[in-house]
Design an enzyme around this catalytic site. Structure first.
Site, PDB file in Angstrom:
ATOM      1  N   GLY A   1       0.658  -4.997   0.940  1.00  0.00           N
ATOM      2  CA  GLY A   1      -0.676  -4.968  -0.016  1.00  0.00           C
ATOM      3  C   GLY A   1      -0.118  -5.871  -1.307  1.00  0.00           C
TER       4      GLY A   1
ATOM      5  N   ALA B   1       1.001  -1.180  -0.016  1.00  0.00           N
ATOM      6  CA  ALA B   1       0.092   0.038   0.037  1.00  0.00           C
ATOM      7  C   ALA B   1       0.853   1.247   0.177  1.00  0.00           C
ATOM      8  CB  ALA B   1      -0.842  -0.031   1.225  1.00  0.00           C
TER       9      ALA B   1
ATOM     10  N   GLU C   1      -0.505  -9.220  -0.491  1.00  0.00           N
ATOM     11  CA  GLU C   1      -2.061  -9.673  -0.408  1.00  0.00           C
ATOM     12  C   GLU C   1      -2.752  -9.588  -1.604  1.00  0.00           C
ATOM     13  OE1 GLU C   1      -2.081  -6.432   2.535  1.00  0.00           O
ATOM     14  OE2 GLU C   1      -2.528  -7.695   4.233  1.00  0.00           O
TER      15      GLU C   1
ATOM     16  N   GLU D   1       5.018  -5.074   7.210  1.00  0.00           N
ATOM     17  CA  GLU D   1       4.116  -3.969   7.785  1.00  0.00           C
ATOM     18  C   GLU D   1       4.596  -3.761   9.127  1.00  0.00           C
ATOM     19  OE1 GLU D   1       2.894  -6.210   6.071  1.00  0.00           O
ATOM     20  OE2 GLU D   1       1.154  -5.471   4.683  1.00  0.00           O
TER      21      GLU D   1
HETATM   22  N1  CAA Z   1       4.510   3.292  -0.638  1.00  0.00           N
HETATM   23  C1  CAA Z   1       5.188   4.363  -1.266  1.00  0.00           C
HETATM   24  N2  CAA Z   1       6.301   4.511  -1.704  1.00  0.00           N
HETATM   25  C2  CAA Z   1       6.906   3.419  -2.088  1.00  0.00           C
HETATM   26  C3  CAA Z   1       6.611   2.318  -1.538  1.00  0.00           C
HETATM   27  C4  CAA Z   1       5.394   2.107  -0.623  1.00  0.00           C
HETATM   28  N3  CAA Z   1       4.997   1.110  -0.090  1.00  0.00           N
HETATM   29  N4  CAA Z   1       7.658   1.320  -1.696  1.00  0.00           N
HETATM   30  C5  CAA Z   1       8.711   1.890  -2.457  1.00  0.00           C
HETATM   31  N5  CAA Z   1       8.135   3.196  -2.743  1.00  0.00           N
HETATM   32  C6  CAA Z   1       8.817   4.204  -3.350  1.00  0.00           C
HETATM   33  C7  CAA Z   1       9.975   4.914  -2.528  1.00  0.00           C
HETATM   34  O1  CAA Z   1       9.522   5.616  -1.460  1.00  0.00           O
HETATM   35  C8  CAA Z   1      10.945   5.265  -3.416  1.00  0.00           C
HETATM   36  O2  CAA Z   1      10.416   6.422  -3.930  1.00  0.00           O
HETATM   37  P1  CAA Z   1      11.171   7.736  -4.046  1.00  0.00           P
HETATM   38  O3  CAA Z   1      12.289   7.629  -5.223  1.00  0.00           O
HETATM   39  O4  CAA Z   1      10.357   8.892  -4.440  1.00  0.00           O
HETATM   40  O5  CAA Z   1      12.097   7.974  -2.758  1.00  0.00           O
HETATM   41  C9  CAA Z   1      10.636   4.423  -4.709  1.00  0.00           C
HETATM   42  O6  CAA Z   1       9.353   3.732  -4.467  1.00  0.00           O
HETATM   43  C10 CAA Z   1      11.963   3.365  -4.890  1.00  0.00           C
HETATM   44  O7  CAA Z   1      11.867   2.681  -3.622  1.00  0.00           O
HETATM   45  P2  CAA Z   1      13.365   2.434  -2.969  1.00  0.00           P
HETATM   46  O8  CAA Z   1      14.216   3.624  -3.136  1.00  0.00           O
HETATM   47  O9  CAA Z   1      13.080   2.272  -1.613  1.00  0.00           O
HETATM   48  O10 CAA Z   1      13.978   0.986  -3.611  1.00  0.00           O
HETATM   49  P3  CAA Z   1      14.905   0.005  -3.078  1.00  0.00           P
HETATM   50  O11 CAA Z   1      15.226  -0.781  -4.175  1.00  0.00           O
HETATM   51  O12 CAA Z   1      16.093   0.774  -2.338  1.00  0.00           O
HETATM   52  O13 CAA Z   1      13.932  -0.712  -2.086  1.00  0.00           O
HETATM   53  C11 CAA Z   1      11.925  -1.895  -1.074  1.00  0.00           C
HETATM   54  C12 CAA Z   1      13.001  -1.517  -2.196  1.00  0.00           C
HETATM   55  C13 CAA Z   1      12.840  -3.021  -0.327  1.00  0.00           C
HETATM   56  C14 CAA Z   1      10.872  -2.970  -1.750  1.00  0.00           C
HETATM   57  C15 CAA Z   1      11.615  -0.595  -0.421  1.00  0.00           C
HETATM   58  O14 CAA Z   1      11.070   0.097  -1.289  1.00  0.00           O
HETATM   59  C16 CAA Z   1      10.533  -0.933   0.589  1.00  0.00           C
HETATM   60  O15 CAA Z   1      10.802  -1.413   1.678  1.00  0.00           O
HETATM   61  N6  CAA Z   1       9.218  -0.542   0.403  1.00  0.00           N
HETATM   62  C17 CAA Z   1       8.291  -0.618   1.385  1.00  0.00           C
HETATM   63  C18 CAA Z   1       7.798  -2.073   1.456  1.00  0.00           C
HETATM   64  C19 CAA Z   1       6.476  -2.081   2.475  1.00  0.00           C
HETATM   65  O16 CAA Z   1       6.819  -1.815   3.821  1.00  0.00           O
HETATM   66  N7  CAA Z   1       5.332  -2.405   2.132  1.00  0.00           N
HETATM   67  C20 CAA Z   1       4.144  -2.605   3.042  1.00  0.00           C
HETATM   68  C21 CAA Z   1       3.507  -1.318   2.522  1.00  0.00           C
HETATM   69  S1  CAA Z   1       2.013  -1.102   4.246  1.00  0.00           S
HETATM   70  C22 CAA Z   1       0.830  -2.058   3.257  1.00  0.00           C
HETATM   71  O17 CAA Z   1       0.944  -2.609   2.488  1.00  0.00           O
HETATM   72  C23 CAA Z   1      -0.469  -2.268   4.408  1.00  0.00           C
HETATM   73  C24 CAA Z   1      -1.431  -3.224   3.945  1.00  0.00           C
HETATM   74  O18 CAA Z   1      -1.435  -4.353   4.421  1.00  0.00           O
HETATM   75  C25 CAA Z   1      -2.267  -3.029   3.077  1.00  0.00           C
END
Ligand code: CAA
Length: 258
Positions: free
Chosen positions: A109, A65, A112, A132
């Site tokens: 998400g 998400a 999911e 998460e």
């Molecule tokens: N939401 C918003 N933006 C996201 C995102 C997310 N879930 N995941 C990645 N992005 C964005 C980053 O902010 C970044 O944007 P900017 O260039 O503007 O900073 C861009 O995508 C590239 O991401 P990274 O620079 O972080 O890329 P990376 O290769 O270094 O890392 C990754 C990849 C490990 C997937 C890392 O992006 C990450 O940990 N993302 C979040 C994963 C996460 O926590 N997901 C759960 C979300 S909560 C949820 O989903 C709730 C639910 O149950 C519905």
């Protein structure tokens, strides 16, 4: 209709739905999920579509998400919007089959949404997880429930409580994905599978899907009864006559989806 976050391609009887926010690793923003709901409504209503394929790109199916969109939510914002459920569960109401083609990250998400599809075919580089917990929240679109049913308590607990990611091999061993294919062949393999399914009797494929899904919602006795009733119903179809005649006559069946 044009979408900002989704690309829709129609290949014969297959709808290929590509999540398309590459700069944000396909983070599932409210706008993207609304567009996905709209695309699924259209595909379900279109009799020419027999199978849907949901995919992302080589780096990410979806990284979860959209964290930026929900960072400032209050409890009341989340509660009043029935956050996540409203636009997210459309996939689970699809009667036509939906295959998830997952390469790269399928996190939070994203994992999911993949689990809401009927089965997952994973690229060698796929990574699944429910991270998460690292954000101070828990999974909100079925991560604690569907993942536990799919891979069992111990692995689901570890993933949800630590945020550890699983690679494609582990996900296949655990039963999360049906099979793994080389990353550069993912789409070709999945489209091939979808094309084989699209040639089968569409109502029978839908009935089989309905029966498998029943296994999650009922006791074994109830599920078996449901299966038997649907099995009996298949004998009312022209496609059953065609399928069995074709077998006996040693030819390929030509189903007319009736
Ligand atoms: N939401 C918003 N933006 C996201 C995102 C997310 N879930 N995941 C990645 N992005 C964005 C980053 O902010 C970044 O944007 P900017 O260039 O503007 O900073 C861009 O995508 C590239 O991401 P990274 O620079 O972080 O890329 P990376 O290769 O270094 O890392 C990754 C990849 C490990 C997937 C890392 O992006 C990450 O940990 N993302 C979040 C994963 C996460 O926590 N997901 C759960 C979300 S909560 C949820 O989903 C709730 C639910 O149950 C519905």
């Amino acid at each position: 209709m044009d979408y900002n976050n989704i690309l829709l391609e129609i290949h014969d009887n297959i709808a290929l739905i590509k999540l398309n926010r590459p700069k944000a690793l396909n983070a599932l923003s409210p706008e993207l999920m609304q567009e996905l709901t709209d695309v699924l409504d259209r595909c379900e209503a279109d009799p020419a579509i027999h199978v849907m394929v949901l995919t992302g790109n080589e780096k990410a199916f979806a990284a979860g998400a959209d964290i930026k969109a929900m960072k400032d939510f209050s409890y009341m914002d989340a509660y009043k919007q029935n956050f996540i459920t409203r636009d997210w569960e459309r996939l689970t109401r699809c009667r036509k089959p939906v295959i998830a083609a997952v390469a790269g990250y399928a996190l939070g998400g994203g994992c999911e949404v993949a689990m809401m599809c009927d089965f997952i075919i994973a690229a060698e580089n796929a990574k699944f997880g429910q991270p998460e917990i690292n954000l101070g929240i828990i999974p909100g679109a079925g991560g604690t429930q569907r993942l536990t049913r799919l891979i069992g308590k111990s692995k689901a607990m570890e993933m949800c409580l630590t945020g550890r990611l699983m690679d494609a091999q582990e996900a296949e061993r655990a039963g999360l994905v049906s099979r793994i294919v080389p990353t550069d062949k993912l789409l070709a393999e999945v489209m091939n599978t979808a094309a084989q399914m699209a040639k089968l009797s569409q109502p029978v494929v839908m009935m089989a899907k309905e029966c498998v899904n029943r296994a999650y919602e009922s006791s074994l006795t109830e599920g078996l009864l449901f299966e038997r009733r649907v099995f009996h119903a298949t004998f009312a179809l022209e496609d059953q006559k065609e399928g069995m005649s074709a077998f006996i006559e040693k030819r390929t069946p030509n189903f007319n989806h009736q």
